[in-house]
Scaffold this motif. Structure first.
Motif, short mmCIF file in Angstrom:
data_model
loop_
_atom_site.label_atom_id
_atom_site.label_comp_id
_atom_site.label_asym_id
_atom_site.label_seq_id
_atom_site.Cartn_x
_atom_site.Cartn_y
_atom_site.Cartn_z
N TYR A 23 15.07 30.00 81.34
CA TYR A 23 14.15 29.07 82.13
C TYR A 23 12.53 28.90 81.31
O TYR A 23 11.75 28.35 81.63
CB TYR A 23 13.67 29.34 83.45
N GLY A 83 19.33 27.46 76.60
CA GLY A 83 20.14 27.14 77.66
C GLY A 83 21.50 26.54 76.83
O GLY A 83 22.56 26.98 77.18
N TRP A 117 13.29 32.38 75.17
CA TRP A 117 11.86 32.95 75.23
C TRP A 117 11.75 33.75 76.74
O TRP A 117 11.08 34.83 76.52
CB TRP A 117 10.95 31.94 75.29
N GLU A 138 18.44 22.31 85.83
CA GLU A 138 17.17 21.98 85.00
C GLU A 138 15.99 21.35 85.93
O GLU A 138 16.04 20.61 86.76
CB GLU A 138 17.44 20.93 84.10
N LYS A 139 14.80 22.17 85.73
CA LYS A 139 13.66 21.58 86.65
C LYS A 139 13.39 20.24 86.42
O LYS A 139 12.87 19.59 87.45
CB LYS A 139 12.52 22.67 86.36
N SER A 195 18.64 34.34 78.36
CA SER A 195 18.65 33.99 76.98
C SER A 195 17.13 33.24 76.49
O SER A 195 16.74 32.60 77.80
CB SER A 195 19.74 33.12 76.26
N PRO A 225 16.51 24.91 74.07
CA PRO A 225 17.45 25.41 73.22
C PRO A 225 18.24 26.42 73.71
O PRO A 225 19.59 26.72 73.35
CB PRO A 225 16.69 25.82 72.07
N GLY A 265 9.20 33.10 68.44
CA GLY A 265 10.32 32.67 67.84
C GLY A 265 10.71 31.20 67.79
O GLY A 265 10.58 30.58 68.51
N VAL A 290 -0.59 20.27 74.96
CA VAL A 290 0.70 20.07 73.95
C VAL A 290 1.43 18.85 75.04
O VAL A 290 2.08 18.37 74.67
CB VAL A 290 1.45 21.39 73.80
N ILE A 331 20.49 28.38 83.88
CA ILE A 331 19.05 27.87 84.52
C ILE A 331 18.20 27.26 83.37
O ILE A 331 17.72 28.25 82.50
CB ILE A 331 18.44 28.96 85.36
N GLY A 332 17.82 26.12 83.04
CA GLY A 332 17.20 25.59 81.98
C GLY A 332 17.92 24.98 80.89
O GLY A 332 19.09 25.51 80.46
N THR A 333 17.67 23.87 80.49
CA THR A 333 18.24 23.33 79.41
C THR A 333 17.55 22.90 78.09
O THR A 333 17.33 22.15 77.24
CB THR A 333 18.83 21.65 79.73
N VAL A 375 7.80 20.82 70.89
CA VAL A 375 7.76 20.45 69.37
C VAL A 375 6.82 19.25 69.01
O VAL A 375 6.88 18.23 69.76
CB VAL A 375 9.27 20.02 69.06
P1 FAD Z 1 12.30 26.23 76.71
O1 FAD Z 1 12.61 25.17 75.59
O2 FAD Z 1 11.04 26.37 77.34
O3 FAD Z 1 13.37 25.75 77.88
C1 FAD Z 1 13.38 26.18 79.16
C2 FAD Z 1 14.00 25.09 80.01
O4 FAD Z 1 13.97 25.76 81.61
C3 FAD Z 1 12.90 23.97 80.34
O5 FAD Z 1 13.73 22.60 80.13
C4 FAD Z 1 12.31 24.21 81.62
O6 FAD Z 1 12.17 22.86 82.24
C5 FAD Z 1 13.38 24.92 82.44
N1 FAD Z 1 13.04 25.59 83.57
C6 FAD Z 1 11.72 25.92 83.80
N2 FAD Z 1 11.53 26.61 85.04
C7 FAD Z 1 12.93 26.41 85.68
C8 FAD Z 1 13.18 26.41 86.82
N3 FAD Z 1 12.74 27.29 87.85
N4 FAD Z 1 14.32 26.04 87.25
C9 FAD Z 1 15.06 25.17 86.42
N5 FAD Z 1 14.74 24.91 85.09
C10 FAD Z 1 13.83 25.48 84.57
N6 FAD Z 1 10.47 25.96 67.01
C11 FAD Z 1 10.94 25.57 65.83
O7 FAD Z 1 11.95 25.77 65.49
N7 FAD Z 1 10.42 24.44 65.09
C12 FAD Z 1 9.03 23.85 65.80
O8 FAD Z 1 8.63 22.87 65.26
C13 FAD Z 1 8.62 24.40 66.91
N8 FAD Z 1 7.69 23.82 67.75
C14 FAD Z 1 7.06 24.32 68.87
C15 FAD Z 1 5.92 23.92 69.38
C16 FAD Z 1 5.36 24.28 70.61
C17 FAD Z 1 4.25 23.86 70.97
C18 FAD Z 1 5.90 25.45 71.19
C19 FAD Z 1 5.59 26.09 72.32
C20 FAD Z 1 7.37 25.85 70.49
C21 FAD Z 1 7.62 25.40 69.47
N9 FAD Z 1 8.86 26.06 68.75
C22 FAD Z 1 9.50 25.41 67.72
C23 FAD Z 1 9.86 27.14 69.32
C24 FAD Z 1 10.77 26.32 70.24
O9 FAD Z 1 10.24 25.44 71.19
C25 FAD Z 1 11.49 27.68 71.26
O10 FAD Z 1 11.97 28.68 70.26
C26 FAD Z 1 12.35 27.26 72.30
O11 FAD Z 1 12.11 26.11 72.74
C27 FAD Z 1 12.66 28.46 73.15
O12 FAD Z 1 13.85 27.82 73.98
P2 FAD Z 1 13.96 28.12 75.43
O13 FAD Z 1 15.20 27.36 75.86
O14 FAD Z 1 14.01 29.64 75.75
O15 FAD Z 1 12.83 27.66 76.24
#
Ligand code: FAD
Length: 515
Positions: free
Chosen positions: A137, A41, A424, A63-64, A422, A39, A431, A162, A35-37, A76
């Motif tokens: 997610y 996912g 955040w 993916e939402k 997995s 990084p 992170g 953002v 659930i979620g694509t 980013v």
């Molecule tokens: P996310 O990237 O948030 O992915 C979650 C996914 O789940 C999204 O696609 C979302 O649409 C989907 N989702 C949510 N709810 C649902 C649902 N109910 N059903 C289905 N899908 C759902 N790291 C770096 O290394 N370099 C950078 O320059 C950097 N810049 C950043 C800038 C910002 C503003 C932020 C907030 C973070 C930054 N980071 C950076 C950190 C990096 O983005 C995170 O480490 C990483 O994206 C976390 O990945 P994730 O998959 O856990 O979450």
């Protein structure tokens, strides 16, 4: 009906032929939903495929949004395209599965965009259809600034700002979001000094035409920046200089851009440098470098006739944001409590405490609170007994294995069989992508180990045909659909001299994907 991508199995054990036509021994097959694509996912999926050599996996991404990549696309900053290279992992996963030479076990994979899990499909349905479910997610809500005035129109959580400049469909104006009136703002305050705060400072300070125009920044945000009257940006943190959340690489980048564009960095107050003097000899390498950087770039005198300026302020906690009596779209000032550092020689930790009666008022028409993202529960957790750790903003888990409510008999938590997490939402909203990747690999490793030990849900071995049909009824975007949108955005970007023109309206995105 959409063409399904390499989808064909349902039962738990199948006879399997390799590309060469030789019969492999029977390999078990498992169905996994991610659930979620973002990084997390796609790194989880990557590692699952890399490690699943004893059985065949069928992975469905749910993916939402109509577009994949999570915060890589919507978080980013637009001037950091190299960070988005991680997207290649997902692109390759999707590509490799249809290439028999790279997929001899005949794993299956599907992408279903525009599917909001918990709303379009329930968690219970996932449990009935998949042997393992990975919740990746992210943490897509705001950490609220809990002070008077935080609710005013001129105050924006960083996440929303953002999302807007990155063309997130939930923050497309005018329907979903009213962007800040930058044309009326002279002084902006950013509360918090992590890397996201620095991203926002670059957005507000760097020259729109030469710096932002070639990027994939939202065109409306670009136009707003072109008409912006922001002259001064204060980045304010409640803790001290050495506790700054920004990394050395990011702060150096902002100094260098300022130098190149003639933006004045205002001197850091002498008292702040003084406050760290007692610790200078015991600093680690990164802190030493941080201090040296800040000393180097903190000017002794101001350049003549500078246009824009910015500052780093420390040891100030926000107390109240003042209303603007002339214009309700703006605010007028922020009141801060002055703090001082305290050092605990026993634990070696440095803390802050308020200096009684001492406050500072900073004039500002716009406030952006950059105090972190927040995790939220999905509908259905209660029913399934999935435990959410509200204090730490994440799912309760050990090594990515989700914990369930305490069991009467065990008096402790038990694992929620077949459920993983997995990213955040696993570790809390902090992170960089590299950290997210390492943790996602751990989760995948544990999931594989569990499958080897026969630990999974009691999902039916039936094919997923009916479930997939339901997803398409909900207007799921397939990978082919996303690829059309991707090509369209790149082509439109090219016409405009941009790396990509991101579509930001869901209906428009769906129309292009379904062409
Ligand atoms: P996310 O990237 O948030 O992915 C979650 C996914 O789940 C999204 O696609 C979302 O649409 C989907 N989702 C949510 N709810 C649902 C649902 N109910 N059903 C289905 N899908 C759902 N790291 C770096 O290394 N370099 C950078 O320059 C950097 N810049 C950043 C800038 C910002 C503003 C932020 C907030 C973070 C930054 N980071 C950076 C950190 C990096 O983005 C995170 O480490 C990483 O994206 C976390 O990945 P994730 O998959 O856990 O979450």
């Amino acid at each position: 009906m959409h063409k399904l991508f390499n989808y064909r199995f349902g039962s738990c054990v199948k006879r399997h032929f390799s590309v060469s036509g030789k019969l492999h021994k029977d390999v078990p097959s498992y169905k996994v939903a991610i659930i979620g694509t973002g990084p997390a996912g796609f790194y989880t999926a990557h590692h699952l495929f890399a490690k699943a050599n004893a059985f065949r996996l069928h992975i469905d991404f749910l993916e939402k949004l109509p577009a994949p990549f999570g915060l890589s696309r919507y978080g980013v900053a637009p001037d950091h395209p190299e960070v988005k290279n991680c997207d290649e992992y997902l692109i390759n996963i999707m590509k490799n599965q249809s290439d028999p030479s790279k997929n001899s076990l005949n794993h299956g994979i599907n992408f279903f965009g525009n599917i909001d899990v918990g709303k379009d499909v329930t968690l219970k349905e996932l449990q009935q259809n998949y042997h393992s479910i990975v919740l990746s997610y992210g943490t897509d809500t705001d950490n609220d600034l809990k002070i008077p005035g935080a609710e005013l129109e001129g105050v924006f959580p960083a996440r929303q700002f953002v999302n807007w400049y990155n063309s997130h469909p939930d923050y497309s104006s005018p329907t979903n979001f009213k962007p800040p009136p930058l044309e009326k703002v002279e002084n902006a305050t950013i509360i918090g000094n992590g890397n996201v705060a620095l991203d926002i400072a670059r957005i507000l300070l760097a020259d729109p035409k030469s710096y932002w125009s070639p990027t994939d920044i939202h065109t409306e945000a670009f136009e707003k920046l072109e008409n912006s009257s922001v002259k001064n940006v204060n980045i304010v943190a409640r803790r001290g200089l050495l506790e700054s959340a920004f990394t050395n690489k990011e702060i150096r980048e902002l100094f260098e851009i300022s130098k190149a564009e003639g933006i004045q960095f205002l001197p850091i107050e002498e008292s702040i440098f003084k406050s760290v003097e007692p610790f200078e000899n015991s600093l680690g390498r990164a802190d030493k470098r941080k201090l040296a950087l800040l000393k180097k770039y903190s000017p002794k005198q101001l350049s003549e006739g500078y246009g824009k300026s910015w500052s780093l302020k420390f040891l100030l906690s926000p107390l109240e944001i003042k209303k603007n009596e002339q214009d309700e779209e703006l605010v007028s000032a922020t009141v801060f409590q002055v703090n001082q550092l305290t050092h605990d020689s026993l634990t070696g930790s440095t803390n802050i405490k308020p200096v009684e009666g001492e406050t500072v008022v900073i004039k500002n028409e716009l406030v952006i609170s950059s105090i972190g993202y927040k995790g939220a529960q999905l509908p259905g957790f209660e029913e399934l007994g999935i435990l959410f750790d509200s204090k730490n903003n994440r799912l309760a888990n050990i090594g990515g294995r989700i914990l369930s409510f305490p069991h009467e008999k065990t008096h402790g938590h038990s694992y929620k069989r077949g459920w993983y997490t997995s990213g955040w939402i696993q570790s809390g909203p902090k992170g960089v992508i590299a950290t997210t990747m390492m943790k996602a690999f751990d989760t995948a490793e544990n999931l594989i180990e569990d499958l080897k030990n026969g630990i999974h849900t009691s999902a039916s071995p039936d094919s997923l045909d009916n479930f997939h049909a339901k997803l398409y009824e909900k207007q799921a975007v397939s990978w082919t659909g996303w690829s059309k949108l991707d090509e369209h955005e790149i082509a439109e970007g090219l016409k405009r001299g941009k790396s990509r023109y991101k579509e930001s309206i869901t209906e428009e995105m769906l129309k292009i994907a379904n062409k």
